[in-house]
Write an enzyme that holds these catalytic residues in place. Sequence first.
Site, PDB file in Angstrom:
ATOM      1  N   ALA A 128      84.397  58.614  48.225  1.00  0.00           N
ATOM      2  CA  ALA A 128      85.366  59.520  48.854  1.00  0.00           C
ATOM      3  C   ALA A 128      86.749  59.300  48.248  1.00  0.00           C
ATOM      4  O   ALA A 128      87.161  58.157  48.034  1.00  0.00           O
ATOM      5  CB  ALA A 128      85.414  59.253  50.354  1.00  0.00           C
ATOM      6  N   SER A 166      87.387  66.871  53.505  1.00  0.00           N
ATOM      7  CA  SER A 166      88.626  67.341  52.870  1.00  0.00           C
ATOM      8  C   SER A 166      88.293  68.077  51.566  1.00  0.00           C
ATOM      9  O   SER A 166      88.997  68.985  51.172  1.00  0.00           O
ATOM     10  CB  SER A 166      89.599  66.190  52.624  1.00  0.00           C
ATOM     11  OG  SER A 166      88.954  65.142  51.945  1.00  0.00           O
ATOM     12  N   PHE A 196      91.342  77.377  27.052  1.00  0.00           N
ATOM     13  CA  PHE A 196      92.755  77.026  26.936  1.00  0.00           C
ATOM     14  C   PHE A 196      93.010  76.421  25.551  1.00  0.00           C
ATOM     15  O   PHE A 196      92.379  75.431  25.178  1.00  0.00           O
ATOM     16  CB  PHE A 196      93.157  76.023  28.029  1.00  0.00           C
ATOM     17  CG  PHE A 196      92.936  76.545  29.439  1.00  0.00           C
ATOM     18  CD1 PHE A 196      93.219  77.875  29.753  1.00  0.00           C
ATOM     19  CD2 PHE A 196      92.452  75.723  30.442  1.00  0.00           C
ATOM     20  CE1 PHE A 196      93.016  78.370  31.038  1.00  0.00           C
ATOM     21  CE2 PHE A 196      92.251  76.207  31.737  1.00  0.00           C
ATOM     22  CZ  PHE A 196      92.527  77.530  32.028  1.00  0.00           C
ATOM     23  N   SER A 219      87.279  56.594  37.243  1.00  0.00           N
ATOM     24  CA  SER A 219      87.415  57.858  36.504  1.00  0.00           C
ATOM     25  C   SER A 219      87.928  57.612  35.094  1.00  0.00           C
ATOM     26  O   SER A 219      88.685  56.659  34.840  1.00  0.00           O
ATOM     27  CB  SER A 219      88.415  58.749  37.244  1.00  0.00           C
ATOM     28  OG  SER A 219      88.847  59.802  36.414  1.00  0.00           O
ATOM     29  N   ASP A 275      97.180  68.589  29.323  1.00  0.00           N
ATOM     30  CA  ASP A 275      95.806  68.339  28.876  1.00  0.00           C
ATOM     31  C   ASP A 275      95.763  67.227  27.829  1.00  0.00           C
ATOM     32  O   ASP A 275      96.622  67.183  26.958  1.00  0.00           O
ATOM     33  CB  ASP A 275      95.255  69.603  28.199  1.00  0.00           C
ATOM     34  CG  ASP A 275      94.107  70.202  28.972  1.00  0.00           C
ATOM     35  OD1 ASP A 275      93.856  69.762  30.099  1.00  0.00           O
ATOM     36  OD2 ASP A 275      93.473  71.138  28.429  1.00  0.00           O
ATOM     37  N   TYR A 316      96.718  60.105  40.492  1.00  0.00           N
ATOM     38  CA  TYR A 316      95.262  59.968  40.625  1.00  0.00           C
ATOM     39  C   TYR A 316      94.738  58.918  39.641  1.00  0.00           C
ATOM     40  O   TYR A 316      94.014  57.993  40.027  1.00  0.00           O
ATOM     41  CB  TYR A 316      94.599  61.331  40.373  1.00  0.00           C
ATOM     42  CG  TYR A 316      93.096  61.298  40.288  1.00  0.00           C
ATOM     43  CD1 TYR A 316      92.314  61.269  41.432  1.00  0.00           C
ATOM     44  CD2 TYR A 316      92.450  61.280  39.046  1.00  0.00           C
ATOM     45  CE1 TYR A 316      90.929  61.229  41.351  1.00  0.00           C
ATOM     46  CE2 TYR A 316      91.069  61.237  38.950  1.00  0.00           C
ATOM     47  CZ  TYR A 316      90.305  61.220  40.100  1.00  0.00           C
ATOM     48  OH  TYR A 316      88.928  61.167  40.004  1.00  0.00           O
TER      49      TYR A 316
HETATM   50  C1  UD1 Z   1      89.145  65.754  34.010  1.00  0.00           C
HETATM   51  C2  UD1 Z   1      89.416  65.824  35.482  1.00  0.00           C
HETATM   52  C3  UD1 Z   1      90.770  65.326  35.768  1.00  0.00           C
HETATM   53  C4  UD1 Z   1      90.994  63.958  35.133  1.00  0.00           C
HETATM   54  C5  UD1 Z   1      90.638  63.983  33.660  1.00  0.00           C
HETATM   55  C6  UD1 Z   1      90.731  62.568  33.121  1.00  0.00           C
HETATM   56  C7  UD1 Z   1      88.164  67.642  36.486  1.00  0.00           C
HETATM   57  C8  UD1 Z   1      88.184  69.048  36.960  1.00  0.00           C
HETATM   58  N1  UD1 Z   1      89.287  67.200  35.931  1.00  0.00           N
HETATM   59  O1  UD1 Z   1      90.032  66.651  33.401  1.00  0.00           O
HETATM   60  O2  UD1 Z   1      90.875  65.203  37.147  1.00  0.00           O
HETATM   61  O3  UD1 Z   1      92.324  63.592  35.209  1.00  0.00           O
HETATM   62  O4  UD1 Z   1      89.333  64.453  33.525  1.00  0.00           O
HETATM   63  O5  UD1 Z   1      90.022  62.354  31.997  1.00  0.00           O
HETATM   64  O6  UD1 Z   1      87.200  66.947  36.617  1.00  0.00           O
HETATM   65  N2  UD1 Z   1      89.251  74.277  29.987  1.00  0.00           N
HETATM   66  C9  UD1 Z   1      89.225  75.525  29.421  1.00  0.00           C
HETATM   67  N3  UD1 Z   1      89.022  76.604  30.246  1.00  0.00           N
HETATM   68  C10 UD1 Z   1      88.854  76.484  31.601  1.00  0.00           C
HETATM   69  C11 UD1 Z   1      88.871  75.188  32.175  1.00  0.00           C
HETATM   70  C12 UD1 Z   1      89.088  74.119  31.337  1.00  0.00           C
HETATM   71  O7  UD1 Z   1      89.390  75.684  28.213  1.00  0.00           O
HETATM   72  O8  UD1 Z   1      88.665  77.519  32.258  1.00  0.00           O
HETATM   73  C13 UD1 Z   1      89.437  73.116  29.115  1.00  0.00           C
HETATM   74  C14 UD1 Z   1      90.630  72.287  29.521  1.00  0.00           C
HETATM   75  O9  UD1 Z   1      91.796  72.754  28.937  1.00  0.00           O
HETATM   76  C15 UD1 Z   1      90.225  70.905  29.018  1.00  0.00           C
HETATM   77  C16 UD1 Z   1      88.698  70.920  29.075  1.00  0.00           C
HETATM   78  O10 UD1 Z   1      88.327  72.270  29.246  1.00  0.00           O
HETATM   79  O11 UD1 Z   1      90.637  70.734  27.692  1.00  0.00           O
HETATM   80  C17 UD1 Z   1      88.125  70.123  30.228  1.00  0.00           C
HETATM   81  O12 UD1 Z   1      88.790  70.526  31.408  1.00  0.00           O
HETATM   82  P1  UD1 Z   1      88.394  69.954  32.868  1.00  0.00           P
HETATM   83  O13 UD1 Z   1      86.992  70.250  33.158  1.00  0.00           O
HETATM   84  O14 UD1 Z   1      89.416  70.430  33.806  1.00  0.00           O
HETATM   85  O15 UD1 Z   1      88.444  68.371  32.712  1.00  0.00           O
HETATM   86  P2  UD1 Z   1      89.573  67.387  32.125  1.00  0.00           P
HETATM   87  O16 UD1 Z   1      90.703  68.094  31.541  1.00  0.00           O
HETATM   88  O17 UD1 Z   1      88.859  66.436  31.232  1.00  0.00           O
END
Ligand code: UD1
Length: 327
Positions: free
Chosen positions: A89, A43, A215, A132, A287, A159
Amino acid sequence: MTSTANDANTCCIVTGAAGFVGSHLAERLLSLGCRVIGIDDFSSGCWENMSAFEKQPGFSFHECSVTSPGLLAEMRERHPAAACCFHLAAIVSVPYSVEHPEETMEVDCHAAVSLLREAEELGFRRFVFAGSAAEYGDDGRLPLREEYASEKTRHLSPYGRAKYLASAAVASSRIGVALRCFNIYGPRQDPGSPYSGVISRFVDMALQERSYTVFGDGMQTRDFVFVSDVVDAYLCAAGLSGAVPAPPGVYNVGTGRATSIVELAETISAVEGRRARIEHLPERAGDIRHSVSVPEALERAAGWRSRVSLADGLKETVSWARTAGSR
Ligand code: UD1
């Protein structure tokens, strides 16, 4: 991590073996001489992730869902030596979990608890569960300690809630260890979706010579832990690291170091030998601002700590992405 003579005889089930972390775990177990039974329903995982080890004689694979009733009993019948289950999984997309809360609870919580109960009944030695950092919701007490996650935690997604409930059940079992992993990164992490981890996305952007999409102000922080350190933690949890096994319970798996998203962009650029070009986009809805672990519990329990620096982990990730991109 060193292996012991006993490790070579262990037969392990790895659910999610075609996934990012599961495939690294399966590969390492095989390199220690363990036999590995991989399970995945594709999946979110893919065959490509298993290409480095799928033909090894110690590996067998079953394509099926972890929601199949009696899954472990069936595996035990086919592989009587199976003694250890690593359950990775899951439905991994947080946005998907928001749209499908019941399915997420079924797969990420109820299926995990059913497997745990089966493992107990069948006399498995260990059941190790992929928890997690999402189990902490938006708890602002930093750094995050294992005991902060509770029934009262305001989880931000189905989740996070499902993972919390499953971890709690696993941690209260005499054979259970739940690993609460922070932001895992490394080779084989798929950059292809808008919900992919920031490191896989940024590495992809760096290789395509595009600006990094940050972001908000980019001063939000995360605890980035390299996949081989996470695999070490799984081995410690199962008593396969050559040290004493971690006692049943729940343990953070992180570095204890907070890295801002801007610092991350700069470090990837330094690895690439370029200047970081950053494009600021609006903050991402929902976020959390900061997330960082207290990782000491697993060190005290079983001698685990993260070893790979962010720069070294990024070097390996970039070098993998270069090869993967050229295939
Ligand atoms: C991660 C998990 C999420 C979980 C969370 C809990 C992933 C992908 N996400 O989210 O499932 O609920 O931990 O702690 O593993 N960012 C940017 N630019 C981008 C992508 C991300 O600035 O192109 C920033 C995001 O806004 C965020 C940070 O990077 O502040 C981390 O993002 P991400 O890797 O998605 O992880 P989490 O937000 O910690």
